[in-house]
Motif scaffolding. Structure first.
Motif, PDB file in Angstrom:
ATOM      1  N   PRO A  70       0.908  -1.040   0.039  1.00 43.60           N
ATOM      2  CA  PRO A  70      -0.152  -0.029  -0.172  1.00 43.60           C
ATOM      3  C   PRO A  70       0.904   1.168   0.053  1.00 43.60           C
ATOM      4  N   GLY A  71       0.246   2.244  -0.645  1.00 40.76           N
ATOM      5  CA  GLY A  71       1.024   3.651  -0.625  1.00 40.76           C
ATOM      6  C   GLY A  71       2.384   3.480  -1.464  1.00 40.76           C
ATOM      7  N   LYS A  72       2.199   2.372  -2.509  1.00 38.61           N
ATOM      8  CA  LYS A  72       3.256   2.263  -3.524  1.00 38.61           C
ATOM      9  C   LYS A  72       4.765   2.069  -2.629  1.00 38.61           C
ATOM     10  N   ARG A  73       4.604   1.234  -1.639  1.00 42.15           N
ATOM     11  CA  ARG A  73       5.639   0.993  -0.929  1.00 42.15           C
ATOM     12  C   ARG A  73       6.398  -0.122  -1.332  1.00 42.15           C
ATOM     13  N   LEU A  74       7.567  -0.312  -1.772  1.00 46.16           N
ATOM     14  CA  LEU A  74       8.505  -1.310  -2.130  1.00 46.16           C
ATOM     15  C   LEU A  74       9.442  -2.054  -1.054  1.00 46.16           C
ATOM     16  N   LYS A  75       9.398  -3.431  -1.233  1.00 47.30           N
ATOM     17  CA  LYS A  75      10.610  -3.997  -0.113  1.00 47.30           C
ATOM     18  C   LYS A  75      11.026  -5.173  -0.843  1.00 47.30           C
ATOM     19  N   ILE A  76      12.126  -5.663  -0.506  1.00 45.61           N
ATOM     20  CA  ILE A  76      12.631  -7.031  -0.954  1.00 45.61           C
ATOM     21  C   ILE A  76      12.537  -7.884   0.403  1.00 45.61           C
ATOM     22  N   ILE A  77      12.079  -8.984  -0.019  1.00 49.47           N
ATOM     23  CA  ILE A  77      11.959 -10.079   1.184  1.00 49.47           C
ATOM     24  C   ILE A  77      13.221 -11.103   0.874  1.00 49.47           C
ATOM     25  N   VAL A  78      14.103 -11.386   1.971  1.00 49.97           N
ATOM     26  CA  VAL A  78      15.262 -12.583   1.679  1.00 49.97           C
ATOM     27  C   VAL A  78      15.221 -13.180   2.939  1.00 49.97           C
ATOM     28  N   PRO A  79      15.102 -14.514   2.728  1.00 54.04           N
ATOM     29  CA  PRO A  79      15.093 -15.334   1.403  1.00 54.04           C
ATOM     30  C   PRO A  79      13.734 -15.027   0.781  1.00 54.04           C
ATOM     31  N   GLY A  80      13.621 -15.538  -0.467  1.00 53.55           N
ATOM     32  CA  GLY A  80      12.093 -15.149  -1.194  1.00 53.55           C
ATOM     33  C   GLY A  80      11.149 -16.411  -1.144  1.00 53.55           C
ATOM     34  N   TYR A  81      10.064 -16.054  -1.610  1.00 47.87           N
ATOM     35  CA  TYR A  81       9.081 -17.231  -1.542  1.00 47.87           C
ATOM     36  C   TYR A  81       8.975 -17.608  -3.196  1.00 47.87           C
ATOM     37  N   PHE A 269       1.979 -18.115  -5.654  1.00 48.04           N
ATOM     38  CA  PHE A 269       2.872 -18.026  -4.692  1.00 48.04           C
ATOM     39  C   PHE A 269       2.397 -18.393  -3.211  1.00 48.04           C
ATOM     40  N   GLY A 270       3.444 -19.315  -2.723  1.00 45.52           N
ATOM     41  CA  GLY A 270       3.118 -19.741  -1.451  1.00 45.52           C
ATOM     42  C   GLY A 270       3.573 -18.870  -0.239  1.00 45.52           C
ATOM     43  N   ASP A 271       2.717 -18.415   0.273  1.00 42.57           N
ATOM     44  CA  ASP A 271       2.862 -17.289   1.405  1.00 42.57           C
ATOM     45  C   ASP A 271       3.572 -17.778   2.632  1.00 42.57           C
ATOM     46  N   ALA A 272       3.267 -19.176   2.976  1.00 40.36           N
ATOM     47  CA  ALA A 272       4.102 -19.592   4.245  1.00 40.36           C
ATOM     48  C   ALA A 272       3.526 -19.051   5.571  1.00 40.36           C
ATOM     49  N   GLY A 273       2.247 -18.357   5.461  1.00 37.12           N
ATOM     50  CA  GLY A 273       1.815 -18.020   6.861  1.00 37.12           C
ATOM     51  C   GLY A 273       2.134 -16.656   7.215  1.00 37.12           C
ATOM     52  N   GLU A 274       3.198 -15.803   6.374  1.00 37.08           N
ATOM     53  CA  GLU A 274       3.534 -14.574   6.769  1.00 37.08           C
ATOM     54  C   GLU A 274       2.595 -13.239   6.039  1.00 37.08           C
ATOM     55  N   GLU A 275       1.606 -13.477   6.132  1.00 35.84           N
ATOM     56  CA  GLU A 275       0.561 -12.444   5.515  1.00 35.84           C
ATOM     57  C   GLU A 275       0.750 -11.136   6.228  1.00 35.84           C
ATOM     58  N   ALA A 276       0.691 -11.441   7.760  1.00 34.08           N
ATOM     59  CA  ALA A 276       0.872 -10.213   8.566  1.00 34.08           C
ATOM     60  C   ALA A 276       2.129  -9.493   8.442  1.00 34.08           C
ATOM     61  N   VAL A 277       3.179 -10.364   8.225  1.00 38.78           N
ATOM     62  CA  VAL A 277       4.400  -9.484   8.034  1.00 38.78           C
ATOM     63  C   VAL A 277       4.540  -8.794   6.751  1.00 38.78           C
TER      64      VAL A 277
END
Length: 547
Positions: A70-81, A269-277
C-alpha cells in the motif's frame, strides 16, 4: 498477501511503462576496442578441459522477491518465496498475453543499478560470503545474450508429425529420467527426439521451421564493471543486464504468446503464513542467486525461478517444519551460550535463567510483531548481527528511488521467516504448440543450462487451449547438450576471459559492450562509460572486495 504478476486479466496494474533509452546512453565516443569472437582454431580453447564445461560445485546463495504494498511501498524479502505448481483441470483455454508486463524487473525497481538487489540479497542471507574469489557476477540474461551471439544463428529441426497425447489434471507426464511418458509425445520418442534441443541445427532433413516468436537480429548491450583484485585476490567482472525498456504494454491484438497467462493460471505464490508481516503487499517474481564453477571460473548468477515442483500445501508444510527446526536450533544456541558464560563465571544466575525461559515462552505465545520484539531482546550475538545487517540493508535500499517511474518510491527490506528453498525443486516453465516445440527447446535449453534448473515443465497448446504438460528432469538433457556444444562453450568462455582482460586495463575499469546477433564476425565493441553513471555496487559493499 495478494498473488499477482500484473498482467491483463489479473487486475489493474499500479505501474506505468518506463521511458525508452538509447543504446549508447552514458558511453563516450567511438569504441575503445573491438574483441573478436574466438574461432574453433583458437589455441586458447585447448586450455579448457571438456569436463570443466559442466557447472560444478553448485550452491544456492540467496533468493528474494520484490513486494509492492500500500502507498506504493516497495520492499525485498530475503530469502524469497517461490511460486508453487498449482495446475488447473485440463484442457483449459487461456487468452493471449496483453497489458503491462515487466521485461527487466530489477532495472525497473532499481534504475541504473540492477545488480544491487542481487548483492543486497546475498549479504542479507550470507553476511560472511566472500565475493573476492568470484570471477563473474551477472544475470542469467547477460550470459545468454553473449552465448547466443557466439553460437550464431541455429535453425531447429522440423517439428514432429506424430499425433500427440492429450490429458487432464495438469499433465503429470515426465519426459526424462525413466519416468512415464504418454504415447506419441515428443519425450516418448527418446531423449529430446525431434525437439531440436542440441543446438546443432538442421538435423532431420526437410523444411526448416522459423523459431517461435524469435526476435529479429538486433543490437544488444551489457555494462561491465571490474571490482577488487588487490592484495593478490582475483578481480570480479560484473555484467549488468541492459534493456531499452524494462517494461512494456502489450496492446490488444498484438500476439505475444501465452507465457505470462500460463504462469498465472498454473502457479501460485506460497505465502507460508507470513501475511501479517508482508503488510498485504503484492508478491512479485522470485529471483534466485546460485554460484558454480565452469571453465576455471567461478560464477555468481541471478535468475528468475518460475516455480517449484511442490504444491501450496507441501510448501507450507515444509516452511513451518523448517521454521520450527530453526527456532529449536536458536534456543539450543542461547542455552549453550548461557551455560558457557556461567561456566566461565559470567554470573548467569537462576533469575537470568528463568527470565530467558520466560522470554522464549513470550516469543512462542505472543503475536508475530510482539514476538519478534521479544526475540530481539533475547537474541544471540549472531542474531543481533543479523538485525544490524537488516537495518543497514534497509537504510541502503531506502536511498534508491524509481527515477524511471513517475512516482518516486522508497525501497526497504524484510528478512523472511522462511528458510532458503532448495535448488532441487526449481522449475523452468515454457509454453508452445507441437509445431513450435523444436524452436522453443532450442532457446530454452541454454537458459536452463546457465541456471542449472533441474526441472522444465512445458505447456502444450492449440490456439490457446492447453491440453497437456510435459515434465522434464533436465540433468541428462543438459549433459547431452553440453557434449553437442563443447566447442561453442569453449569459444564463449574464452571470449568472457578476454572481455575481462580488456575492461580491467581500461581507465576506471568500467565499459559498455555492444554486439549484434547474427553478426558475430563484427566482434564485440567496447565503449568507455562515463564516470558520472551509477555503478552496480552499493557504497557500503564496495569494501567486500577489499576485506
Amino acid at each position: 498477501m495478494a498473488n499477482s504478476r500484473f498482467i491483463s486479466g489479473i487486475g489493474p496494474t499500479p505501474f506505468e511503462p518506463d521511458t525508452p533509452r538509447t543504446l549508447l546512453d552514458g558511453t563516450i565516443g567511438a569504441p575503445a576496442a573491438t574483441i573478436a569472437v574466438p574461432t574453433e582454431s583458437d589455441r586458447a580453447l585447448a586450455a579448457i578441459n571438456k569436463q570443466d564445461l559442466h557447472p560444478s560445485a553448485l550452491q544456492t546463495i540467496s533468493s528474494y522477491n520484490w513486494v509492492y504494498g500500500p502507498g506504493k511501498r516497495l520492499k525485498i524479502i530475503v530469502p524469497g518465496y517461490p511460486s508453487c505448481w498449482n495446475p488447473p483441470q485440463l484442457p483449459i483455454k487461456l487468452p493471449p498475453d496483453t497489458g503491462f508486463r515487466m521485461i527487466h524487473q530489477n532495472e525497473y525497481f532499481s534504475p541504473g543499478t540492477p545488480l544491487r538487489p542481487l548483492l543486497r540479497a546475498v549479504y542479507t542471507h550470507r553476511p560472511d560470503y566472500d565475493i573476492r574469489g568470484v570471477d563473474v557476477v551477472t544475470d542469467r540474461s547477460s550470459l545468454l545474450k553473449l552465448f547466443k551471439f557466439v553460437r550464431g544463428e541455429v535453425k531447429p529441426p522440423p517439428a514432429p508429425t506424430t499425433p500427440t497425447h492429450t490429458g487432464r489434471g495438469g499433465g503429470g507426464y515426465r519426459g526424462r529420467g525413466g519416468l512415464p511418458t504418454p504415447p506419441g509425445s515428443p519425450a516418448s520418442r527418446g531423449r529430446g527426439a525431434g525437439l531440436g534441443y542440441r543446438g546443432g541445427g538442421g538435423r532431420g532433413g526437410r523444411t526448416q521451421h522459423q523459431p517461435f516468436n524469435m526476435d529479429p537480429p538486433k543490437e544488444a548491450r551489457i555494462d561491465v564493471d571490474i571490482m577488487g583484485g588487490g592484495g593478490g585476490t582475483r578481480a570480479s567482472m560484473l555484467l549488468s543486464r541492459w534493456e531499452t525498456n524494462s517494461s512494456e504494454v502489450i496492446p490488444e491484438g498484438q500476439f505475444r504468446g501465452w507465457g505470462f497467462q500460463f504462469l498465472n493460471r498454473f502457479t501460485r505464490f506460497g505465502d507460508a503464513g507470513e501475511e501479517a508481516v508482508m503488510d498485504e503487499g503484492e508478491l512479485q517474481s522470485h529471483h534466485r542467486v546460485v554460484e558454480y564453477e565452469m571453465g576455471g571460473m567461478r560464477f555468481l548468477v541471478r535468475y528468475h525461478g518460475d516455480a517449484i515442483t511442490q504444491s501450496l500445501a507441501e510448501f507450507r508444510f515444509w516452511a513451518e517444519r523448517e521454521r520450527e527446526r530453526g527456532e529449536r536450533a536458536r534456543r539450543r544456541e542461547r542455552r549453550a551460550a548461557a551455560a558457557a558464560a556461567q561456566a566461565a563465571g559470567g554470573g548467569v544466575g537462576e533469575r537470568d535463567r528463568r527470565g530467558s525461559e520466560e522470554r522464549e515462552k513470550e516469543v512462542k505465545g505472543k503475536g508475530k510483531g510482539e514476538g519478534e520484539a521479544a526475540r530481539r531482546k533475547s537474541a544471540s550475538p549472531q542474531e543481533k548481527a543479523d538485525d544490524w545487517l537488516e537495518k543497514e540493508f534497509i537504510e541502503g535500499l531506502s536511498k534508491l528511488t524509481l527515477g524511471r517511474v513517475k512516482t518516486t518510491v522508497a525501497i526497504e527490506a524484510h528478512k523472511s521467516l522462511t528458510p532458503l528453498y532448495p535448488h532441487e525443486s526449481i522449475v523452468g516453465i515454457k509454453t508452445c504448440s507441437d509445431n513450435s516445440a523444436p524452436s522453443m527447446m532450442l532457446r530454452a535449453i541454454p537458459q536452463v543450462f546457465f541456471s542449472q534448473t533441474p526441472h522444465l515443465f512445458i505447456g502444450y497448446q492449440r490456439g490457446g487451449s492447453f491440453e497437456r504438460v510435459e515434465k522434464i528432469e533436465t540433468a541428462a538433457l543438459l549433459r547431452e547438450w553440453e557434449d553437442e556444444n563443447e566447442v561453442v562453450l569453449k569459444r564463449y568462455l574464452v571470449l568472457l576471459a578476454r572481455i575481462r582482460t580488456v575492461v580491467e586495463r581500461m581507465e576506471g575499469r568500467r565499459a559498455t559492450l555492444v554486439f549484434t546477433s547474427g553478426k558475430e564476425s563484427e566482434g564485440v565493441k567496447v565503449y568507455r562509460r562515463r564516470e558520472d553513471t551509477q555503478g552496480p555496487v552499493p557504497s557500503d559493499l564496495v569494501a567486500k572486495w577489499d576485506a
